[in-house]
Write a protein that holds these residues in place. Structure first.
Motif, PDB file in Angstrom:
ATOM      1  N   ALA A 172       0.673  -0.989  -0.149  1.00 31.73           N
ATOM      2  CA  ALA A 172      -0.007   0.017   0.021  1.00 31.73           C
ATOM      3  C   ALA A 172       0.867   1.201   0.022  1.00 31.73           C
ATOM      4  O   ALA A 172       0.450   2.233  -0.840  1.00 31.73           O
ATOM      5  CB  ALA A 172      -0.801  -0.151   1.188  1.00 31.73           C
ATOM      6  N   LEU A 173       2.111   1.324   0.832  1.00 34.00           N
ATOM      7  CA  LEU A 173       3.076   2.407   0.821  1.00 34.00           C
ATOM      8  C   LEU A 173       3.649   2.571  -0.448  1.00 34.00           C
ATOM      9  O   LEU A 173       3.600   3.790  -0.988  1.00 34.00           O
ATOM     10  CB  LEU A 173       3.833   2.281   1.961  1.00 34.00           C
ATOM     11  N   GLU A 174       3.690   1.607  -1.157  1.00 31.22           N
ATOM     12  CA  GLU A 174       4.441   1.682  -2.606  1.00 31.22           C
ATOM     13  C   GLU A 174       3.570   2.003  -3.663  1.00 31.22           C
ATOM     14  O   GLU A 174       3.949   2.829  -4.323  1.00 31.22           O
ATOM     15  CB  GLU A 174       5.088   0.225  -3.048  1.00 31.22           C
ATOM     16  N   LYS A 175       2.232   2.052  -3.526  1.00 34.88           N
ATOM     17  CA  LYS A 175       1.173   2.404  -4.332  1.00 34.88           C
ATOM     18  C   LYS A 175       0.794   4.051  -4.172  1.00 34.88           C
ATOM     19  O   LYS A 175       0.051   4.512  -4.927  1.00 34.88           O
ATOM     20  CB  LYS A 175       0.055   1.285  -4.375  1.00 34.88           C
ATOM     21  N   ILE A 216      -8.508  -0.369   5.472  1.00 36.69           N
ATOM     22  CA  ILE A 216      -7.960  -0.386   6.843  1.00 36.69           C
ATOM     23  C   ILE A 216      -6.988  -1.726   6.713  1.00 36.69           C
ATOM     24  O   ILE A 216      -7.466  -2.868   6.485  1.00 36.69           O
ATOM     25  CB  ILE A 216      -8.811  -0.480   7.872  1.00 36.69           C
ATOM     26  N   LEU A 217      -5.792  -1.558   6.999  1.00 39.94           N
ATOM     27  CA  LEU A 217      -4.638  -2.501   6.755  1.00 39.94           C
ATOM     28  C   LEU A 217      -4.189  -2.890   8.254  1.00 39.94           C
ATOM     29  O   LEU A 217      -3.621  -1.924   8.900  1.00 39.94           O
ATOM     30  CB  LEU A 217      -3.600  -2.336   5.901  1.00 39.94           C
ATOM     31  N   PRO A 218      -4.076  -4.081   8.603  1.00 35.87           N
ATOM     32  CA  PRO A 218      -3.610  -4.487  10.049  1.00 35.87           C
ATOM     33  C   PRO A 218      -2.095  -4.197  10.091  1.00 35.87           C
ATOM     34  O   PRO A 218      -1.460  -4.485   9.248  1.00 35.87           O
ATOM     35  CB  PRO A 218      -4.188  -5.709  10.471  1.00 35.87           C
ATOM     36  N   GLY A 219      -1.598  -4.079  11.398  1.00 36.87           N
ATOM     37  CA  GLY A 219      -0.276  -4.064  11.663  1.00 36.87           C
ATOM     38  C   GLY A 219       0.069  -4.824  12.918  1.00 36.87           C
ATOM     39  O   GLY A 219      -0.842  -5.248  13.597  1.00 36.87           O
ATOM     40  N   VAL A 220       1.322  -5.065  13.184  1.00 35.05           N
ATOM     41  CA  VAL A 220       1.816  -5.610  14.395  1.00 35.05           C
ATOM     42  C   VAL A 220       1.561  -4.660  15.500  1.00 35.05           C
ATOM     43  O   VAL A 220       2.654  -3.955  15.499  1.00 35.05           O
ATOM     44  CB  VAL A 220       2.974  -6.330  14.128  1.00 35.05           C
TER      45      VAL A 220
END
Length: 248
Positions: free
Chosen positions: A22-25, A107-111
């Motif tokens: 997502a960050l790359e896009k 919304i993208l989950p993270g650790v």
């Protein structure tokens, strides 16, 4: 499009593949300055925008402004975007603004620090657990106290976020005193991790009585075991373990 992305501890290897994609896009990466600094080198061709602490709503509106211009935006949060992150305010703003409702949100989950810190400390959350923030900027202190008491009453393992700051230097000590008064043993197994996944990562194990004297900051995550937790020695040092009930 707005991605609300949890970047985990901040290093590239701590991000999920989905978040990194997502960050790359994205055309624009928006966030608090500390989090922007963690990812800037990995995405040198991106436009970055930030607001200071206390300007979270303005940060969310900035995301919508960029998205309405046709840009793909990532709002980054440390840990997980839905755990003390920016997922809620963005969704709440969208609910109240018909123009914002034209923007797609993912919304993208993270650790989150509870799980990344637990992995470093051993297995402190290996049974039922709760996560409590000691920050009273948005939550009244009386509610935080009731939650600490309830967690001890229910014999949960606990992960404590935001245990201290310049204005709240004694909040961890107060939290320990509340838990002791609620019935937790002074010998209850505890631990804490500083700078999870970043330079200067350190882990510590201690009792609840000893934890009252610990020096912690906003980049520390604290773990309180339940009544069955224990500190054990391993070849790589002491670990905090909360048992699930297996017969060993």
């Amino acid at each position: 499009m707005i991605y609300i992305a949890g970047i985990g501890p901040g290093k590239a290897e701590g991000m999920t593949i989905e978040v990194r994609s997502a960050l790359e896009k994205s055309d624009v990466i928006v966030g608090y300055g500390v989090y922007i600094d963690l990812v800037r080198a990995a995405f040198p061709d991106k436009h970055f925008a930030q607001t200071p602490m206390g300007k979270e709503i303005e940060r969310c509106k900035l995301c919508f402004d960029y998205a309405l211009e046709g840009k793909t935006v990532s709002m980054i949060c440390s840990g997980d975007a839905g755990v003390y992150g920016m997922a809620e305010p963005i969704l709440s703003l969208q609910k109240e603004n018909s123009v914002y409702q034209r923007v797609e949100i993912c919304i993208l989950p993270g650790v989150t620090a509870a799980t990344s810190g637990a992995a470093l400390l051993g297995a402190p959350l290996n049974h039922d657990f709760c996560v409590i923030s000691l920050s009273d900027l948005l939550t009244p202190l009386e509610i935080i106290e009731r939650r600490l008491q309830a967690a001890i009453s229910g014999d949960f393992a606990i992960a404590l976020y935001n245990p201290s700051s310049h204005k709240r230097a004694d909040y961890l000590k107060k939290a320990c005193q509340i838990m002791l008064k609620a019935g937790a043993s002074p010998e209850r197994a505890c631990g804490y991790v500083q700078n999870i996944g970043r330079e200067g990562t350190k882990t510590f194990t201690c009792t609840l009585s000893e934890l009252q004297k610990a020096s912690v900051d906003m980049f520390t995550t604290v773990f309180i075991g339940n009544s069955q937790s224990e500190i054990v020695k391993t070849p790589t040092g002491t670990k905090l373990i909360t048992k699930r009930g297996y017969t060993i």
